[in-house]
Design a protein around this motif. Structure first.
Motif, PDB file in Angstrom:
ATOM      1  N   ALA A 103     -11.063 -51.173   1.209  1.00 12.55           N
ATOM      2  CA  ALA A 103     -11.006 -50.028   2.127  1.00 12.55           C
ATOM      3  C   ALA A 103     -10.136 -50.367   3.340  1.00 12.55           C
ATOM      4  N   ASP A 104     -10.319 -51.558   3.899  1.00 13.78           N
ATOM      5  CA  ASP A 104      -9.507 -51.988   5.047  1.00 13.78           C
ATOM      6  C   ASP A 104      -8.025 -52.102   4.697  1.00 13.78           C
ATOM      7  N   ALA A 105      -7.724 -52.390   3.420  1.00 16.05           N
ATOM      8  CA  ALA A 105      -6.329 -52.511   2.976  1.00 16.05           C
ATOM      9  C   ALA A 105      -5.698 -51.148   2.678  1.00 16.05           C
ATOM     10  N   GLY A 106      -6.496 -50.068   2.791  1.00 15.58           N
ATOM     11  CA  GLY A 106      -5.966 -48.734   2.550  1.00 15.58           C
ATOM     12  C   GLY A 106      -5.888 -48.337   1.091  1.00 15.58           C
ATOM     13  N   VAL A 107      -6.589 -49.054   0.216  1.00 18.86           N
ATOM     14  CA  VAL A 107      -6.600 -48.722  -1.202  1.00 18.86           C
ATOM     15  C   VAL A 107      -7.285 -47.372  -1.388  1.00 18.86           C
ATOM     16  N   ARG A 108      -6.782 -46.567  -2.321  1.00 21.56           N
ATOM     17  CA  ARG A 108      -7.372 -45.248  -2.591  1.00 21.56           C
ATOM     18  C   ARG A 108      -8.719 -45.417  -3.289  1.00 21.56           C
ATOM     19  N   ILE A 109      -9.787 -45.086  -2.595  1.00 21.31           N
ATOM     20  CA  ILE A 109     -11.136 -45.168  -3.138  1.00 21.31           C
ATOM     21  C   ILE A 109     -11.502 -43.796  -3.672  1.00 21.31           C
ATOM     22  N   THR A 110     -11.832 -43.736  -4.960  1.00 24.18           N
ATOM     23  CA  THR A 110     -12.123 -42.454  -5.598  1.00 24.18           C
ATOM     24  C   THR A 110     -13.613 -42.200  -5.756  1.00 24.18           C
ATOM     25  N   ARG A 111     -14.427 -43.237  -5.638  1.00 29.17           N
ATOM     26  CA  ARG A 111     -15.881 -43.076  -5.572  1.00 29.17           C
ATOM     27  C   ARG A 111     -16.388 -44.103  -4.580  1.00 29.17           C
ATOM     28  N   GLU A 112     -17.020 -43.617  -3.529  1.00 33.30           N
ATOM     29  CA  GLU A 112     -17.535 -44.494  -2.483  1.00 33.30           C
ATOM     30  C   GLU A 112     -18.612 -45.417  -3.040  1.00 33.30           C
ATOM     31  N   ILE A 113     -18.839 -46.502  -2.339  1.00 37.60           N
ATOM     32  CA  ILE A 113     -19.848 -47.459  -2.786  1.00 37.60           C
ATOM     33  C   ILE A 113     -21.226 -46.792  -2.745  1.00 37.60           C
ATOM     34  N   GLN A 114     -21.983 -47.039  -3.805  1.00 39.68           N
ATOM     35  CA  GLN A 114     -23.308 -46.432  -3.913  1.00 39.68           C
ATOM     36  C   GLN A 114     -24.152 -47.190  -4.920  1.00 39.68           C
ATOM     37  N   ASP A 115     -25.460 -47.033  -4.801  1.00 36.87           N
ATOM     38  CA  ASP A 115     -26.395 -47.577  -5.779  1.00 36.87           C
ATOM     39  C   ASP A 115     -26.536 -46.562  -6.898  1.00 36.87           C
ATOM     40  N   ARG A 116     -26.541 -47.064  -8.122  1.00 33.85           N
ATOM     41  CA  ARG A 116     -26.635 -46.195  -9.302  1.00 33.85           C
ATOM     42  C   ARG A 116     -28.037 -46.285  -9.896  1.00 33.85           C
ATOM     43  N   PRO A 117     -28.511 -45.251 -10.592  1.00 35.04           N
ATOM     44  CA  PRO A 117     -29.874 -45.259 -11.130  1.00 35.04           C
ATOM     45  C   PRO A 117     -30.133 -46.316 -12.205  1.00 35.04           C
ATOM     46  N   TYR A 118     -29.089 -46.876 -12.793  1.00 28.97           N
ATOM     47  CA  TYR A 118     -29.274 -47.885 -13.832  1.00 28.97           C
ATOM     48  C   TYR A 118     -29.226 -49.304 -13.279  1.00 28.97           C
ATOM     49  N   GLY A 119     -29.284 -49.442 -11.957  1.00 27.70           N
ATOM     50  CA  GLY A 119     -29.406 -50.760 -11.353  1.00 27.70           C
ATOM     51  C   GLY A 119     -28.126 -51.385 -10.849  1.00 27.70           C
ATOM     52  N   SER A 120     -27.061 -50.640 -10.773  1.00 28.77           N
ATOM     53  CA  SER A 120     -25.796 -51.190 -10.284  1.00 28.77           C
ATOM     54  C   SER A 120     -25.497 -50.675  -8.887  1.00 28.77           C
ATOM     55  N   ARG A 121     -24.725 -51.434  -8.177  1.00 32.67           N
ATOM     56  CA  ARG A 121     -24.137 -50.996  -6.916  1.00 32.67           C
ATOM     57  C   ARG A 121     -22.638 -51.122  -7.120  1.00 32.67           C
ATOM     58  N   GLY A 122     -21.898 -50.063  -6.839  1.00 28.09           N
ATOM     59  CA  GLY A 122     -20.477 -50.149  -7.106  1.00 28.09           C
ATOM     60  C   GLY A 122     -19.664 -49.033  -6.503  1.00 28.09           C
ATOM     61  N   PHE A 123     -18.371 -49.093  -6.766  1.00 32.07           N
ATOM     62  CA  PHE A 123     -17.398 -48.115  -6.267  1.00 32.07           C
ATOM     63  C   PHE A 123     -16.206 -48.102  -7.208  1.00 32.07           C
ATOM     64  N   THR A 124     -15.316 -47.123  -7.029  1.00 36.71           N
ATOM     65  CA  THR A 124     -14.139 -46.989  -7.892  1.00 36.71           C
ATOM     66  C   THR A 124     -12.904 -46.781  -7.029  1.00 36.71           C
ATOM     67  N   ILE A 125     -11.801 -47.390  -7.470  1.00 35.19           N
ATOM     68  CA  ILE A 125     -10.505 -47.227  -6.810  1.00 35.19           C
ATOM     69  C   ILE A 125      -9.482 -46.738  -7.835  1.00 35.19           C
ATOM     70  N   GLN A 126      -8.316 -46.363  -7.318  1.00 32.88           N
ATOM     71  CA  GLN A 126      -7.180 -46.035  -8.170  1.00 32.88           C
ATOM     72  C   GLN A 126      -6.037 -46.962  -7.794  1.00 32.88           C
ATOM     73  N   ASP A 127      -5.424 -47.584  -8.800  1.00 33.20           N
ATOM     74  CA  ASP A 127      -4.293 -48.475  -8.523  1.00 33.20           C
ATOM     75  C   ASP A 127      -3.010 -47.654  -8.364  1.00 33.20           C
ATOM     76  N   PRO A 128      -1.911 -48.282  -7.959  1.00 28.86           N
ATOM     77  CA  PRO A 128      -0.665 -47.536  -7.732  1.00 28.86           C
ATOM     78  C   PRO A 128      -0.111 -46.821  -8.969  1.00 28.86           C
TER      79      PRO A 128
END
Length: 143
Positions: A103-128
Motif C-alpha cells: 500500500a505504501d508503494a502505491g500498488v493497486r489494491i483490489t481487495r482490502e485486507i480482511q479476515d475471511r470466514p474460512y480462517g484466512s486473513r488476506g488482500f488482493t492486488i493487481q500487477d502492472p
C-alpha cells in the motif's frame, strides 16, 4: 572443511521448499513484471534467461515456498497465455506487513485486507500487466 559444489547443491536441495505446482505467466513487458514482483512484492529472482528485452524463461521464488515462472508474450508460440488474465494465491505469515508495504508503494489494491470466514486473513492486488495476486494466511485444508 570445504563443501564441494555437489555437496552444496545437495544441501540447498534438502533445505529448499519444493513446490509441486508453479504458476506460469506471459507478459507484454516481462522485464518490468519481474522488477515489480522482485523489487516491490518480494519474490526472489532465481533465474532469468533473456535475449535483449525478450525473457525466454524466468523463475521467481516466494521466500515462504513455491514461486512463479514467466516469460515474454509470444502470440505465435504453441503455448500462449494472454497477459493480464492470471490469478494467483500466495501464502504468507506476514500478511499485514506485506499489505502495508505494498500500500505504501502505491500498488493497486483490489481487495482490502480482511479476515475471511474460512480462517484466512488476506488482500488482493493487481500487477502492472493486470494479473490478480491474492496474499493470505490460509494454507489450505489438510489432505
Amino acid at each position: 572443511m570445504h563443501e564441494t559444489k555437489s555437496e552444496a547443491v545437495r544441501a540447498a536441495t534438502r533445505t529448499r521448499q519444493d513446490a509441486g505446482v508453479w504458476l506460469t505467466l506471459q507478459a507484454h513487458d516481462a522485464p518490468a513484471l519481474i522488477d515489480f514482483l522482485v523489487g516491490t512484492v518480494g519474490f526472489r529472482r532465481t533465474a532469468v534467461y533473456q535475449d535483449g528485452e525478450i525473457v525466454e524463461h524466468a523463475q521467481l521464488d516466494w521466500p515462504e515456498g513455491g514461486g512463479v515462472m514467466l516469460g515474454s508474450y509470444r502470440p505465435d508460440s504453441p503455448v500462449t497465455l494472454m497477459p493480464g488474465t492470471a490469478g494467483a494465491y500466495v501464502v504468507t505469515d506476514h500478511v499485514d506487513a506485506l499489505y502495508r508495504r505494498l500500500a505504501d508503494a502505491g500498488v493497486r489494491i483490489t481487495r482490502e485486507i480482511q479476515d475471511r470466514p474460512y480462517g484466512s486473513r488476506g488482500f488482493t492486488i493487481q500487477d502492472p500487466e493486470g494479473n490478480a495476486w491474492a496474499f493470505g494466511t490460509y494454507r489450505g485444508e489438510p489432505a
